[in-house]
Design a protein around this motif. Structure first.
Motif, short mmCIF file in Angstrom:
data_model
loop_
_atom_site.label_atom_id
_atom_site.label_comp_id
_atom_site.label_asym_id
_atom_site.label_seq_id
_atom_site.Cartn_x
_atom_site.Cartn_y
_atom_site.Cartn_z
N UNK A 5 0.83 -1.22 -0.10
CA UNK A 5 0.05 -0.05 0.10
C UNK A 5 0.75 1.38 -0.19
N UNK A 6 2.13 1.17 0.34
CA UNK A 6 2.87 2.28 0.58
C UNK A 6 3.89 2.43 -0.81
N UNK A 7 3.81 1.58 -1.84
CA UNK A 7 4.80 1.50 -2.90
C UNK A 7 4.52 2.77 -3.74
N UNK A 8 5.63 3.28 -4.13
CA UNK A 8 5.62 4.29 -5.23
C UNK A 8 5.55 5.57 -4.89
N UNK A 9 6.21 6.36 -5.59
CA UNK A 9 6.63 7.95 -5.35
C UNK A 9 5.56 8.74 -6.35
N UNK A 10 4.72 9.58 -6.03
CA UNK A 10 3.97 10.21 -7.26
C UNK A 10 4.75 11.61 -7.65
N UNK A 11 4.41 11.75 -8.86
CA UNK A 11 5.26 13.07 -9.48
C UNK A 11 4.60 14.33 -8.93
N UNK A 12 5.25 14.84 -7.79
CA UNK A 12 4.91 16.21 -7.11
C UNK A 12 5.62 17.03 -7.79
N UNK A 13 5.03 18.22 -8.43
CA UNK A 13 5.83 19.33 -8.90
C UNK A 13 6.14 20.45 -7.83
#
Lengths: 411, 411
Positions: free
Chosen positions: B386-394
């Protein structure tokens, strides 16, 4: 007689950039034509005294590890809170340290830390001179408090400032969601200097006016005036968000936190912080929803949102310290000199550590408004460049992939 | 008679994924052959009652804005804490809502929220059926507490879990820096369910054993046993880090927080949280450095370290809700069904909202160890994906570039 080696240690409170400076020192020695191995003393100068030294040339064997070290928060080498005695008090301590230097064929000692570490660097460089040792001693600054003299700012500050500004912005998004009147008090670190709390102002943008009030240790705090400030704002807005330094004090110099005590179930009382004290004060005087938030150690350890500018400068300062040692410089602290704010440009320099140790740099009173509840434009100009840029943090299993600190956690 | 329009609202406590679901609904309507404009009701159902409605089709005009909305924490549309009366209590409220639907030519209403919002969705769908209205009513879940039934997990939980695990890891780096004995207590949200506090266990890795103790509301808390647990650990290690739910209670169901009171300078007393209560308790009973940290609203608003898995699922659930409405489905909440944990796979489904509203899902007792101070392997297997992956925060000027919420901040 072959190349000399170097040794490095870290001390004082954690920041997210102190390992970037360590990485800079390691890289500096690797790049050096003069120096060979870089050793690390575990738990500050205590590692040298207790023979707890690790070989960083071997541990940081490649670029990937160097990069991971640069992005790992807190002290990879561990910290200490050890005040080095004077040579008069304990000549044997100095003898022991320099014997250790001798046995490891040390040519330079780098101490990454705050005020206390610079005091240690000063004493060791003076001792070296007194015995005719050619071991160079160079301090590398770090402190989230940004209160060291003769450097434009300190490594670790920019990342903490970025953490605080981002957090205030996110707290604003949270708080503005609710259409009910509320007061939110955010307590930020800074016992003596208000630099970090000032950084909360960077959260203001086209749509966000928070924080609406900012209180620093540099301006005397008046609880009655505070209450009046809050009530005045509530006449025209639903939501009041306040940033406050942990070190705010009244005109007699008494910490505001001392006004609030907590009692556990067993009748013992405990001091609480400034934020909690103000929360309780507002609750007692205004019929409104009140919340206090203490950002706590996250502001100094939240490496996942550090400032790339800060990490780069911290790394370069460590590297520059090695270059200075190569040139034979000693008894100094590396510094940052701002050449311009817009575009932002800094130069790396150094200053006599005797002029830095045991001095404190406060926020200039003229950067705070007359009412003592906000910061003024020069503060924005000063702060803005320091939080720019996002470092390349790697993730593993959904969490930041930091350096293995088994040598500290197994204790 | 042309295409029908849709309206969406948000309610309850903030999460960092609730706007991802909103973005999913907006995209779903944009992709739809059946529906035309998507309206947003400001401050939950209250916006419909108070005629405070904005046109999301116009505001979210391009992919860039959709992406920014997806990554913005808290409720873009604002929240409310409004319990919809029953139709018997207030038939005029229902009449007013459906008149508003009529005037905007609404074909579907989407309510993104927790338990209370599902209760509202249930009542509105029942009312629609009773008057023969074809307005579809669909709930989209969200809550960091992860305590809704009939869905594997809730949108917003994975990101909060990631925030907590990262934060505990960073606190561990901070704490292990010091070679002095210490106890650190971290208070995590969760009044009734211990899901979030359990996520602290994900901070454990090859070098980090913290948190060393984990206490959830689902196991009765015994202060004497707690003290014994801490003392036992201190026999073999310097550093003890403890994760504790705000909602821990004793075997009689009394909150531990109630054991601690704070007194302001004016003699009023205030309740403090579980973390502070335990801090005071340890301070009174063990001669050691003790600190408590309340993660506070950051765990639900720290979008800068959200879970890409969570944001993607939240978006897809919003989109799926629109697809269901197109098919004529009503009176349901969209759900996540886990097909497998390794590799992680979910399917999007829906359940009758009547089966979900007003029910609570707790941590199964068999996922907690017998001593009630840690979680067991099934919890890790459940949490990890459930915690996997980093979103593309600008970022803009060094800070996350979130949606402009002027429509909320100007109130």
């Amino acid at each position: 007689m072959g190349k000399k080696n170097c040794i490095v240690a870290q001390s004082g409170g954690p920041t997210v950039a102190i390992n970037a400076s360590l990485a800079g020192v390691v890289k500096g020695v690797k790049d050096s034509q003069v120096f060979d191995t870089i050793y690390g003393s575990v738990n500050g100068i205590l590692g040298i005294l207790n023979n707890n030294v690790i070989n960083l040339s071997e541990i940081v064997a490649n670029e990937e590890t160097l990069n991971r070290l640069k992005h790992t928060p807190s002290m990879y080498l561990g910290s200490c809170r050890y005040k080095l005695p004077t040579v008069e008090e304990s000549p044997e301590t100095y003898a022991q340290i320099f014997e250790m230097f001798e046995s490891l064929n040390i040519g330079a000692f780098f101490y990454i830390g705050g005020n206390d570490s610079m005091d240690t660097a000063l004493k060791l460089s003076q001792y070296a001179a007194s015995i005719g040792s050619d071991v160079r001693v160079i301090g590398v600054p770090k402190t989230i408090d940004n209160d060291l003299c003769l450097t434009d700012h300190t490594p670790g500050f920019g990342s903490a400032a970025k953490y605080i500004a981002s957090t205030i912005l996110e707290i604003a998004h949270d708080t503005f969601s609710y259409p009910v009147p509320s007061v939110t008090i955010v307590e930020i670190m800074g016992r003596d200097a208000g630099w970090l709390t000032s950084a909360s102002a960077l959260a203001r943008n086209e749509y966000n006016t928070a924080p609406h009030l900012i209180y620093l240790p540099e301006a005397p705090f008046d609880t009655a005036q505070f209450l009046a400030d809050v009530k005045e704002l509530l006449k025209k807005q639903n939501t009041v968000i306040i940033a406050v330094s942990e070190g705010i004090r009244d005109k007699n110099g008494n910490y505001i936190s001392a006004a609030s005590q907590t009692t556990d179930g067993f009748g013992h009382s405990h001091l609480s912080g400034a934020g909690k004290a103000l929360e309780n004060f507002v609750t007692s005087n205004i019929d409104i929803k009140v919340r206090s938030i203490e950002i706590n150690v996250l502001q100094r350890s939240g490496a996942h949102i550090s400032s790339a500018t800060d990490l780069t400068e911290s790394f370069e300062l460590g590297h520059h310290a090695v270059e200075l040692a190569e040139e034979g410089v000693t008894g100094c602290m590396v510094t940052l000199k701002r050449l311009s704010s817009n575009p932002y440009k800094v130069a790396y320099g150094h200053e006599n550590v005797a002029k830095i140790a045991n001095e404190i740099r406060s926020v200039p009173r003229e950067w705070i408004n007359e009412a003592g509840n906000d910061v003024l434009p020069p503060m924005y100009e000063y702060l803005r460049p320091l939080i720019i840029g996002e470092p390349d943090i790697r993730y593993k299993n959904g969490l930041p992939d930091y350096m293995d600190i088994s040598h500290l956690t197994k204790a």
